[in-house]
Design a protein around this motif. Structure first.
Motif: not given
Length: 328
Positions: A137-139, A141-150, A174-184
């Motif tokens: 879910s989007a939620d 995936l947002e958790e994944v993004r936050l974990l990638s900040n560690l 998607s626009v809402g996950l652009r921050q996660l996409k940039q971390r790939i």
């Protein structure tokens, strides 16, 4: 059942993703190298996508086999993405061997952070592997993004590998996950095998199962061509066709698999009527367009354009309104 009949030591086309049956095609070799490189070089975030049946899970099993050989690697393997954010964290920590009972989300994040910092200080590698990631879910995936900040000043503390169907690409775009996409940091895609790769795949699977390469082939050239045509080069469908073709050939007491056997098996599994994913999506879209136009014409009978035919669906829909009808 048929192993003794064909002088085989095991089932060559078992659907279980067994690394010992891995056939290293060019693209699978490249994808495995990308995964291993991304993890060992601490690139942080690695994504692999591919259609259903392209061998993604088997690829992950091969990666896990490589990681198990390394004493400095710990990994959590998540294969169920239909979790809440708290359940997601609980699963990860439990797989790392950390206690989770009675802890809230803040406690879980704190424990995970301390675990990663401790391992990072010892120059150890910690990996989160997510299979079927298109279900996240989007939620989550947002958790994944936050974990990638560690991370520290010079290293990522958690290596994240996400593997899923092409729908994962759509989510990441998607626009809402652009921050996660940039971390790939590393990204690759698996596709179907071509005709030559399919031929080599079948031959190598049979050799792994004990077939004598010097004896007459179990699958004729025409049979292999039939397998490729009906499977469209998808390894899972190749396995399904070939496994059931061997069973049918054994039942008929034939010395080798014939094109007729392949056709019969394909019909039984209705592989002769299944379109490609792109075709199926296009047909679904066309049906939606037809339904919308039908509803519109029922609401406004004065609209003069008839319901679009299949050939018209790619063109813009224009309508003319009667002066007695309301504007729409």
């Amino acid at each position: 059942m048929y192993k003794a009949f064909f002088n085989l030591t095991r089932n060559p086309f078992d659907l279980t993703p067994d690394p010992s049956s891995f056939v290293p095609t060019r693209q699978h070799d490249e994808a495995l190298a990308v995964l291993y490189y991304g993890v060992r070089r601490h690139k942080g975030f690695v994504v692999v996508t591919g259609e259903v049946g392209t061998g993604k899970t088997l690829l992950l099993r091969c990666l896990l086999g490589l990681l198990k050989e390394s004493k400095d690697v710990a990994y959590a393997y998540l294969f169920n993405g239909r979790l809440s954010s708290t359940e997601f964290l609980q699963y990860i920590l439990a797989d790392f061997g950390l206690p989770v009972s009675g802890k809230n989300k803040a406690d879980l994040l704190l424990d995970l952070g301390q675990f990663l910092v401790s391992r990072g200080a010892k120059k150890l590698t910690t990996v989160l592997i997510v299979d079927e990631a298109h279900h996240l879910s989007a939620d989550i995936l947002e958790e994944v993004r936050l974990l990638s900040n560690l991370e520290t000043d010079d290293d990522k503390l958690l290596q994240i590998v996400m593997v899923g169907q092409p729908e994962l690409n759509e989510k990441l775009d998607s626009v809402g996950l652009r921050q996660l996409k940039q971390r790939i940091a590393v990204r690759t895609q698996l596709g179907p095998l071509d005709a030559d790769e399919t031929k080599r795949y079948i031959a190598q699977r049979l050799q792994i199962a004990g077939a004598d390469p010097g004896s007459s082939p179990l699958f004729s050239e025409q049979a292999v061509a039939g397998v490729y045509r009906h499977s469209r080069g998808l390894p899972r469908l190749i396995n399904t066709l070939c496994e059931n073709a061997l069973i049918t050939t054994y039942a008929r007491r034939l010395p080798s698999v014939t094109p007729e056997v392949i056709e019969d098996v394909a019909k039984e599994f209705r592989l002769d009527v299944v379109g490609s994913p792109e075709t199926e999506r296009a047909e679904s879209h066309n049906e939606d367009v037809r339904r919308a136009i039908t509803i519109l014409l029922n609401l406004y009978p004065a609209l003069r354009r008839p319901v679009a035919s299949d050939s018209d669906l790619g063109a813009p829909v224009t309508v003319e309104a009667s002066e007695h009808e309301p504007d729409i």
